[in-house]
Design an enzyme around this catalytic site. Structure first.
Site: not given
Length: 313
Positions: A13, A36, A159
């Protein structure tokens, strides 16, 4: 997290932890700003410190990182130099999905794809075995098929919705399918959806597309056909139905309560159908009951005379 408790993981990621992630992921507020994969390793290592970890903080869709990504799939198994057992896709964009699909088709690597819809009330998981089942490019979403840039679909300051419950359900289904696949028990789902509004779980399997745009997918299909053709053919032995009671000591017979004549009268005409097609039943023709004719004798009286009689009654 469920997989980590069982001792699995190579993580890829490039994103960073944000406070907006707190409602649905296992990150903690003090980890905001960390990558992350770094935050995930720290949290999950505390849960199961005995597991070997390998994290990669980069974008797999870039040319320079793609080769390394493929190398780790091919050689990053529990035994170094061996391929991984399974690749899991838990990404939030089609570009990354197509990248994983390309790599797995080229390597012949089995993988599972998962996702949650933008309205957060539905999701799915999908098992993809190159050559045997449809890959992500065999039946791509409209955004992929039309070559639409995903970035143009996102509105500034807006979002996508996220429900931790929907994501938790989909993640649980994914992990369950992973365990059944790796440990070889139960029925492994090739596709399993989840509709939170109706608690509906559709399931199906999709065959690969012979005209798939991914040439490695087409190549894997040909190799799978050769593999199936090389398998020994199994003869199907049809077992005769065992007669439970051959003798009929008491002379018991089954007699229909409806006579042949009654059965014929209760059935309608059989339509003229092509060979091999029969009807399950026919609709009997309605027989109208004859209405007795009623005749009225003409008295010869006029309408005025009849009305005068009625008034005198």
């Amino acid at each position: 997290m469920a997989l980590k408790r069982m001792g699995i993981l190579l993580l890829f990621d490039y994103d960073k932890v944000e406070l907006a992630n707190m409602n649905r992921l296992f990150f903690q507020p003090h980890q905001a700003g960390l990558s992350k994969v770094q935050a995930a390793e720290h949290t999950l290592r505390n849960i199961n410190p005995d597991v070997l970890f390998e994290v990669h903080n980069y974008n797999i869709t870039t040319v320079e990182n793609f080769e390394h990504f493929m190398n780790r799939i091919s050689n990053g198994g529990l035994e170094e130099g061996k391929p991984v057992d399974l690749v899991l896709s838990c990404v939030d964009n089609f570009e990354a999905r197509m990248t994983i699909n390309t790599a797995c088709n080229e390597l012949g690597q089995t993988w599972m794809e998962s996702g949650v819809s933008e309205n957060a009330v539905s999701g799915h998981i999908q098992l993809i075995i190159p050559g045997e089942s449809a890959c992500f490019a065999c039946a791509p979403p409209l955004v992929v098929a039309a070559n639409i840039d995903e970035k143009t679909l996102k509105r500034e300051g807006v979002c996508a919705a996220s429900l931790p419950t929907t994501m938790g359900v989909v993640a649980g289904i994914l992990v369950q399918n992973v365990l059944k696949f790796l440990l070889n028990f139960g029925t492994v789902s090739f596709y399993l959806g989840y509709n939170a509004m109706q608690d509906f779980f559709p399931t199906m399997s999709m065959k690969p597309n012979p005209q798939c745009d991914d040439r490695n997918c087409r190549k894997q299909q040909e190799e799978y056909k050769k593999k199936v053709a090389a398998l020994p053919t199994q003869e199907v032995v049809q077992e005769e139905e065992e007669i439970i009671h051959d003798d009929n000591e008491w002379g018991i017979e089954l007699v229909s309560e409806v006579s042949e004549e009654e059965l014929k009268n209760s059935s309608g005409p059989i339509p003229d159908l092509p060979e091999g097609i029969t009807v399950a039943y026919t609709v009997p023709q309605k027989q109208e009951d004859p209405v007795p004719e009623v005749t009225v004798e003409d008295s010869g009286e006029s309408l005025e005379d009849l009305m005068a009689k009625m008034k005198n009654m």
